[in-house]
Enzyme design. Sequence first.
Site, mmCIF file in Angstrom:
data_model
loop_
_atom_site.group_PDB
_atom_site.id
_atom_site.type_symbol
_atom_site.label_atom_id
_atom_site.label_comp_id
_atom_site.label_asym_id
_atom_site.label_seq_id
_atom_site.Cartn_x
_atom_site.Cartn_y
_atom_site.Cartn_z
ATOM 1 N N HIS A 423 -28.270 -89.369 37.804
ATOM 2 C CA HIS A 423 -27.742 -89.645 36.471
ATOM 3 C C HIS A 423 -27.062 -88.417 35.865
ATOM 4 O O HIS A 423 -26.747 -88.413 34.680
ATOM 5 C CB HIS A 423 -28.895 -90.070 35.551
ATOM 6 N N HIS A 645 -37.829 -95.603 36.698
ATOM 7 C CA HIS A 645 -38.142 -95.801 38.120
ATOM 8 C C HIS A 645 -39.305 -96.791 38.238
ATOM 9 O O HIS A 645 -40.341 -96.617 37.588
ATOM 10 C CB HIS A 645 -38.576 -94.477 38.761
#
Length: 780
Positions: A423, A645
Amino acid sequence: MAERKPSESRVSLAELRRVLPLVAGLLVLLAVWLGWSGIQQWRHEHLEKGLLKARDASLTQSEQTLLAQTKQFSDRLATPAVQQALASGDAAAASAALSKGWAQAGPAQILPADLDAVYADPAAFGYGKLALLEEALIQEQPVARVVRDGEQSLLGLAASAQGRVVFVSLPLATLTDAFKGSAVPERAYLGLRQGGYSIIQAGDGSLSEGAESMARPVGKSGLRVVAALPYGSEAALGMGTIASLILATIFAALAVLVVLVTTGRLKLNLRRKPGEAVIEHSSDTTLAEALQREPAPVRAPVSRPGIGPQVEVIAPTGQRMEVEPGIFRAYDIRGVVGSTLSVEVAERIGQSIGSLMEEQGLSDIVVGRDGRLSGPELSAGLIEGLRKAGRNVIDIGLAPTPVAYFAAFHLRTGSCVAVTGSHNPPDYNGFKIVIGGQTLSGDAITDLYERINEHRLHETANPGSLMQRQVDDDYIQRIADDVQLDRPLKVVVDAGNGVAGGIVPQLLEAIGADVIPLYCDVDGTFPNHHPDPSEPHNLEDLIQTVKRFDADIGLAFDGDADRLGVVTKEGTIIYPDRLLMLFAADVLERNPGAMVIYDVKCTGKLQGWILRHGGTPMMSQTGHSLIKAKMRETGAELAGEMSGHFFFQERWYGFDDGMYASARLLEILAARPETPSEVLNELPNALSTPELKLALGANDDAHEIVQRFVDSASFEGARLTTIDGLRADWEDGWGLLRASNTTPVLVLRFEGESQQALDRIQDSFRRHLAEVAPQVRITF
């Protein structure tokens, strides 16, 4: 030493006659090798010069074409006839006035700025055209983009005017004709791209995959000119063109001199001058006998416990390569391309990984990469290093990180490397590594650096094999065979121009969802927003699009698709710790008593929720590799992090996968009679902050600050947890301070049963942090 006769001081001519032809042959070989290397480098440099000239010319022509067309469009919009027609609401008259005399332009479309008619049937209108209109409304100036109209690609122009948005299309040739005039060298590649779509290309198409390394943006249009050269041969001894040719000439001249001496055309006076020391020579002494008298020096091998002697590895320049130790992080390897990360560094990392695999008796490894512009080059460097170490590489090309993990199972290699910056900003890239089924972290990552630094790199005489393989369809099929929706759900998918855009829409359609793609063109410049769903401002476009399309839910993914973000129909962000509650309840129905792991940043309500649903909760350190290790250790069926996650062992493989998590989420929501918003809003909630990040100065150490905070903390009435920073839990809320392991920031999060409790806990942390680190700018 006995005095010798003058005749005995001569060097043996017989010995010279034996040796000199060998010397001449060696000199000729060196001259040919260096000469060939110099010529090849000169040809490559000439090719590169021609390609750069063509690229820059194409860039200039493309920019001028777009500027001319947008200016013409703007000038026509500003004419009195168009403005009067727009002011009177006569769209037909405005369209006619705008198109009059503009031979190449198609009919102008003039639409209300709310675009309600377009959103009623966006597929028929075209998602690309819709995105262009939205951009024109945001920019408040004419914008241009290549769009699809049915089977045809066009150059689209759009602008807002008097509460309306105007669209005009031009033939694509308007843009590409200028490009065609560029003189592209035959053995090079040049292309014009928008996202992952090549609009036009010239030269050797086989080089297209690595063309992003020489890309240049065409203004702010989202277009870019890309270029690629074939790989040049490695420079002999790391020398440049001129040095190679000069040294080749010197060696050739020496070879000629040796030949002249050997044939007797050039006489050498080898008699001893008066006063010189006597050197004994014997025509009967062989090289072996000479070495027995004075053996050649042998360099001591580098050895380590349990590891045999290793060959010292020198960089192609002939110098030791300095690899920045700071790129070897807690969970992965990550750096800035062109600064701390390069193709050469990637190659050393690949060789280091291959050396570790050699020690573990592992031979095969999968390599995939995300959509960043530096991905093809770094992937190629990594693969070269792995093959140098004798590893057999299966290159799956452009693929999300979870697909690389899946391929390691599916292709039975047990090992993989995902080349990804996750990211992070576009100029970052890195490596997530799995060896023998275990994700490397901590000391194992550090060991890779130490191997490079200490030259403990395994190298084989014959490189390992390389095979290309696509596994996207296998991945989709594997999930679709297990997950199917009981009823269709309308879903907006925001890939943030990350690599998820190339697979998630197909995956969710395969399980029965009605998918509306948003920013699903893979574009490593991330032109629309940063691909990080943990930041609320990155979800703003997704929220608006969900509302526009009256969708059931919105899903967002990070740059490599291992994280998931969710928004409801009403625009509420459902944070990952609450999603984990939903996943836990589902998994525990089939696996009572199973362990569910969550990180220190998750809500305080999660522990009680897991217990009430018959599970065993466990709090863990933050970090995807650390959580996977804890799952293996405990046999947990499910885990999740506040960052997004999610790790499913039940029905899956236990690695973090945002795409698979999205499929499981839709499966749960479609099986319930309530709307998705009703199901998600029922999950326990409290007043909480998102992750708060405090930037540190160049001389600040986040871990040191946190340790001082922990050592001096005294929060009355709180239960303290110090497995990862400090978390203080009260009856009515909690607060957390920890050091990020990926960026130089302090991470905080707070939760309270009431605003008063939340404010009190934040104030307690604020005051204590100001005492411990007064130099840190506190922004919460």
